[in-house]
Write a protein that holds these residues in place. Structure first.
Motif, short mmCIF file in Angstrom:
data_model
loop_
_atom_site.label_atom_id
_atom_site.label_comp_id
_atom_site.label_asym_id
_atom_site.label_seq_id
_atom_site.Cartn_x
_atom_site.Cartn_y
_atom_site.Cartn_z
N ALA A 1 15.09 -6.65 45.58
CA ALA A 1 14.64 -5.43 44.89
C ALA A 1 14.33 -4.33 45.90
CB ALA A 1 13.42 -5.74 44.02
N GLY A 2 13.78 -4.72 47.05
CA GLY A 2 13.44 -3.74 48.06
C GLY A 2 14.64 -3.01 48.62
N SER A 3 15.82 -3.62 48.54
CA SER A 3 17.02 -2.99 49.10
C SER A 3 17.68 -2.00 48.14
CB SER A 3 18.05 -4.08 49.47
OG SER A 3 18.57 -4.70 48.31
N ASN A 4 17.26 -2.01 46.87
CA ASN A 4 17.98 -1.25 45.84
C ASN A 4 18.02 0.26 46.10
OD1 ASN A 4 18.87 -3.33 44.20
ND2 ASN A 4 16.97 -3.39 43.01
N GLU A 5 16.89 0.81 46.46
CA GLU A 5 16.82 2.27 46.61
C GLU A 5 17.75 2.76 47.70
OE1 GLU A 5 13.53 5.86 47.42
OE2 GLU A 5 12.85 3.79 47.01
N ALA A 6 17.72 2.10 48.86
CA ALA A 6 18.58 2.52 49.96
C ALA A 6 20.05 2.36 49.61
CB ALA A 6 18.24 1.72 51.22
N LEU A 7 20.41 1.27 48.94
CA LEU A 7 21.80 1.06 48.56
C LEU A 7 22.25 2.10 47.54
CD1 LEU A 7 21.80 -2.84 48.32
CD2 LEU A 7 22.93 -1.45 50.07
N ALA A 8 21.39 2.41 46.58
CA ALA A 8 21.74 3.40 45.56
C ALA A 8 21.90 4.79 46.15
CB ALA A 8 20.66 3.41 44.47
N ALA A 9 21.16 5.07 47.21
CA ALA A 9 21.22 6.39 47.84
C ALA A 9 22.43 6.55 48.75
CB ALA A 9 19.94 6.63 48.65
N ASN A 10 23.19 5.47 48.93
CA ASN A 10 24.37 5.51 49.81
C ASN A 10 25.59 4.96 49.07
OD1 ASN A 10 23.45 6.19 52.85
ND2 ASN A 10 21.82 5.04 51.81
N PRO A 11 26.20 5.77 48.22
CA PRO A 11 27.33 5.30 47.40
C PRO A 11 28.55 4.90 48.22
CG PRO A 11 27.07 7.69 47.23
CD PRO A 11 25.85 7.18 47.92
N GLY A 12 28.57 5.26 49.50
CA GLY A 12 29.68 4.83 50.35
C GLY A 12 29.62 3.35 50.69
N SER B 1 7.55 -8.10 51.19
CA SER B 1 8.93 -8.52 50.97
C SER B 1 9.83 -7.37 50.53
CB SER B 1 8.99 -9.65 49.93
OG SER B 1 8.43 -10.84 50.45
N ASN B 2 9.27 -6.42 49.78
CA ASN B 2 10.06 -5.25 49.39
C ASN B 2 10.45 -4.43 50.61
OD1 ASN B 2 8.28 -5.68 46.66
ND2 ASN B 2 10.23 -4.72 46.22
N LYS B 3 9.49 -4.27 51.51
CA LYS B 3 9.76 -3.53 52.75
C LYS B 3 10.81 -4.26 53.59
CE LYS B 3 6.28 -1.49 54.61
NZ LYS B 3 4.99 -1.27 55.33
N TRP B 4 10.75 -5.58 53.57
CA TRP B 4 11.75 -6.41 54.26
C TRP B 4 13.15 -6.02 53.80
CZ3 TRP B 4 10.79 -12.03 55.90
CH2 TRP B 4 11.97 -12.68 56.22
N GLY B 5 13.37 -6.05 52.46
CA GLY B 5 14.68 -5.72 51.92
C GLY B 5 15.10 -4.29 52.20
N ASP B 6 14.14 -3.38 52.10
CA ASP B 6 14.43 -1.97 52.33
C ASP B 6 14.84 -1.72 53.78
OD1 ASP B 6 14.27 0.95 51.54
OD2 ASP B 6 12.72 0.91 53.09
N THR B 7 14.10 -2.29 54.72
CA THR B 7 14.38 -2.08 56.14
C THR B 7 15.71 -2.71 56.54
OG1 THR B 7 11.99 -2.16 56.52
CG2 THR B 7 13.40 -2.24 58.45
N ALA B 8 15.98 -3.90 55.99
CA ALA B 8 17.25 -4.56 56.29
C ALA B 8 18.42 -3.73 55.79
CB ALA B 8 17.28 -5.95 55.65
N ALA B 9 18.32 -3.23 54.56
CA ALA B 9 19.40 -2.43 53.98
C ALA B 9 19.63 -1.15 54.78
CB ALA B 9 19.09 -2.10 52.52
N LYS B 10 18.55 -0.49 55.17
CA LYS B 10 18.67 0.75 55.92
C LYS B 10 19.33 0.50 57.29
CE LYS B 10 14.91 3.30 53.69
NZ LYS B 10 13.51 3.78 53.79
N TRP B 11 18.98 -0.62 57.93
CA TRP B 11 19.60 -0.93 59.22
C TRP B 11 21.10 -1.10 59.05
CZ3 TRP B 11 22.71 -4.84 60.97
CH2 TRP B 11 22.95 -4.88 62.35
N LEU B 12 21.52 -1.86 58.03
CA LEU B 12 22.94 -2.12 57.84
C LEU B 12 23.69 -0.84 57.46
CD1 LEU B 12 25.17 -4.23 57.81
CD2 LEU B 12 24.66 -4.64 55.39
#
Length: 351
Positions: free
Chosen positions: A188-199, A150-161
């Protein structure tokens, strides 16, 4: 008595038949809980926490389909199904009844991560294969746990968007119910990608049940409060369908959006000309659990945890899924194709 006589009379022939389909005959216990004493045809128990949601009905359907294949191969003679109607204590009692009936394997979506520990330890000590999937238990007294990440789910979704928006944009975040592990883990899985993209600016986020109506209502309110949005990070298919309906009702232009394999979302995706991405908790996890249980009982080496790769639906293959829509309920999920060769590949990949 009848079951024991049937096993004694036909077990050797059935083992040979199943070996030809890809499972070796039982030589020794190679997986947790397996004592090497049980012989086919096996009785499988499906300890269902509840059967009403369409996702669960579809999952039970894949179990039944796989059991028919295993019956044809002479490896299974019966599938016992219980329904705890959402009560974890009732589920424990039903598992105990399966143990008392001496089933050979138990397939389990757990109603509690902790409560079944004692009864599962009892089952394991009696050589009963236990395959726990989707909602997992904390104890290691099972044969195998099977799940997507599920963490990978959130991470992959965030990175795609983020990539779709070129690293800049105002977004809404749609979550399932707060406190539900899969919902919390996806977010929670989306947090890292979102934090790395302040835009990427999160204008607002909401938690709703995994149903279209409450999601549509929640998104309607968010749209009134935020007239300009560039994308939606949705972590559930019904949530995405609700978001599309809310935007359409307000005459809003569609924006890039993530989601899940809910049929209504996939159909709206195509109808409204969205650019989207989705993944799934495949319903065939149930069939996979049944297949894995028999492999374990046959002495196959089964890893304690089996990670199922996340199937991806995007603009390149959405038509392939929609072409099969008629095979699935209108309020259900269009899941990816499966067969036993896929199951073997997934097990081998987790070794």
């Amino acid at each position: 008595m009848l079951k024991s006589s049937l096993k004694a009379a036909t077990g050797a022939a059935f083992i040979g038949l199943f070996a030809m389909t890809g499972l070796a005959s039982q030589a020794q216990a190679a997986a947790n809980c397996i004592d090497g004493k049980r012989q086919p045809p096996y009785t499988l128990g499906w300890a269902n926490i509840y059967s009403v949601p369409t996702w669960m009905k579809q999952t039970e359907g894949t179990i039944a389909d796989e059991v028919e294949k295993l019956k044809a191969a002479g490896m299974v003679d019966e599938l016992v199904i219980t329904d705890a109607q959402g009560d974890a204590n009732v589920q424990i009692q039903q598992i105990q009844s399966m143990i008392d009936a001496d089933v050979d394997a138990i397939l389990l979506i757990a109603g509690s991560s902790t409560a079944p520990a004692r009864v599962l330890e009892d089952a394991c000590s009696k050589g009963i294969a236990i395959i726990n999937f989707d909602s997992l238990v904390d104890t290691d007294q099972v044969t195998a746990k099977v799940n997507t990440d599920s963490n990978k789910w959130g991470d992959t979704a965030a990175k795609w968007l983020i990539e779709k928006l070129g690293g800049e944009g105002k977004i809404l975040v749609l979550n399932g119910p707060a406190g539900i592990s899969v919902s919390d883990d996806r977010r929670a899985g989306s947090n890292e990608a979102l934090a790395a993209n302040p835009g990427i600016e999160i204008l607002a986020e909401t938690n709703t049940a995994y149903n279209v109506a409450p999601a549509q209502e929640a998104v309607t309110s968010l749209l009134f409060a935020h007239p300009e949005i560039d994308g939606i990070l949705s972590l559930g298919g019904a949530l995405s369908a609700g978001a599309i309906l809310a935007m359409d009702k307000q005459g809003r232009d569609m924006v890039p959006m993530t989601g899940e394999n809910a049929r209504q979302f996939l159909e709206l995706w195509k109808e409204k000309g969205l650019s989207s991405w989705a993944t799934m908790q495949p319903n065939w996890l149930g069939a996979f659990a049944a297949y894995t249980a028999v492999k374990a009982l046959q002495g196959e080496d089964i890893p304690a945890f089996i990670e199922v790769p996340l199937p991806i639906i995007d603009d390149s293959n959405i038509d392939e899924y929609l072409a099969r829509a008629g095979d699935f309920p209108a309020d259900g999920y269009i899941y990816s194709p499966w067969d036993e060769a896929l199951f073997d590949d997934i097990i081998a990949g987790s070794m």
